[in-house]
Design an enzyme around this catalytic site. Structure first.
Site, PDB file in Angstrom:
ATOM      1  CG  ASP A 161     -12.484  16.338 -29.987  1.00 41.55           C
ATOM      2  OD1 ASP A 161     -13.013  15.275 -30.782  1.00 41.55           O
ATOM      3  OD2 ASP A 161     -11.750  17.295 -30.653  1.00 41.55           O
ATOM      4  CG  ASN A 183     -27.744  15.299 -25.331  1.00 38.37           C
ATOM      5  OD1 ASN A 183     -28.118  16.253 -26.004  1.00 38.37           O
ATOM      6  ND2 ASN A 183     -28.038  13.876 -25.689  1.00 38.37           N
ATOM      7  CE  LYS A 185     -28.551  13.368 -20.378  1.00 39.88           C
ATOM      8  NZ  LYS A 185     -30.085  13.410 -20.923  1.00 39.88           N
ATOM      9  NE  ARG A 206     -10.954   7.905 -45.529  1.00 35.27           N
ATOM     10  CZ  ARG A 206     -11.383   9.037 -45.911  1.00 35.27           C
ATOM     11  NH1 ARG A 206     -12.234   9.166 -46.891  1.00 35.27           N
ATOM     12  NH2 ARG A 206     -10.858  10.123 -45.362  1.00 35.27           N
ATOM     13  CE  LYS A 207     -19.524   8.533 -43.904  1.00 34.25           C
ATOM     14  NZ  LYS A 207     -21.108   8.281 -44.128  1.00 34.25           N
TER      15      LYS A 207
END
Length: 240
Positions: A161, A183, A185, A206-207
């Protein structure tokens, strides 16, 4: 390796009074911009080597610092407390005025910088603005253990993050996480060093869509892959 991670309960720096003829502040002591309070402060840059860093982390750090010499890459500073111009943006546009005036913000500090050296999150992020990507060098300390001998998955998610946020901010400025898909692993050995490669894949209004992989120092072991969606904050809309 574990010993190197726990060798760290010591005072690295102290503020010195400025007097005529005294030496200037060292490179890792930089005068910060104003916080939410009106007091000036001096903040340590935590994205610099300290004795708890392993040989692998120091070696990677030196390699990327050489890449910074031609200006293609830059090291991002990191402080425990908000000390950049963006703090004023959040104060002005995104925070409830009652929160700004309260005492809680004066005690707030960055979550990933809340541990003593070597015990928690040790990391540094390098940014390539032209290529819209970042590389995060991360060493997880013994306080981040999940199952015995391995990092907690939440610690890896936290650093993904953080890496994503830095990558998205290249183009988006002030952003917040909207979605993370990870994911896992393989588990990451405690106190080992991993490299998080992040890149901005797409920008839609804005994405901001980002992706990353988490690998071992030699790049041979893939620990995690992730994608994320970040939203550029709109000063005209409240985030509370």
């Amino acid at each position: 390796m574990l010993r190197s991670c726990t060798a760290g309960l010591r005072s690295l720096w102290a503020l010195r009074g400025r007097r005529e003829g005294a030496a200037r502040l060292s490179a890792d002591l930089q005068p910060a911009r104003r916080l939410f309070s009106t007091e000036k402060a001096v903040h340590k840059d935590w994205a610099l080597p300290n004795p708890s860093w392993s040989k692998d982390l120091k070696l990677l750090f030196d390699q990327f610092m050489k890449k910074c010499e031609d200006g293609s890459w830059e090291r991002l500073p990191s402080c425990k407390h908000t000390c950049t111009y963006k703090s004023e943006d959040f104060k002005t546009y995104f925070l409830d005025p009652q929160l700004v005036e309260g005492e809680g913000l004066s005690q707030a500090q960055l979550f990933t910088r809340g541990f003593e050296d070597g015990l928690g999150f040790e990391y540094v992020i390098f940014n390539n603005n032209d290529e819209k990507r970042t590389v995060c060098l991360f060493q997880g300390g013994p306080y981040l253990q999940g199952i015995p001998g391995f990092l907690h998955g939440g610690a890896i998610a936290t650093m993904i993050d953080v890496a994503f946020g830095s990558c998205a901010a290249i183009s988006g400025g002030a952003v917040m996480t909207a979605n993370l898909n990870i994911n896992f692993k393989r588990p990451v050995p405690l106190c080992s060093v991993v490299v998080i490669h992040s890149q901005l894949d797409k920008l839609e209004g804005r994405k901001l869509f980002v992706s990353c992989n988490v690998r071992s120092v030699d790049e041979k072991t893939l620990y995690s892959e992730a994608t994320g969606l970040f939203i550029k904050l709109d000063p005209k809309k409240s985030s509370t």
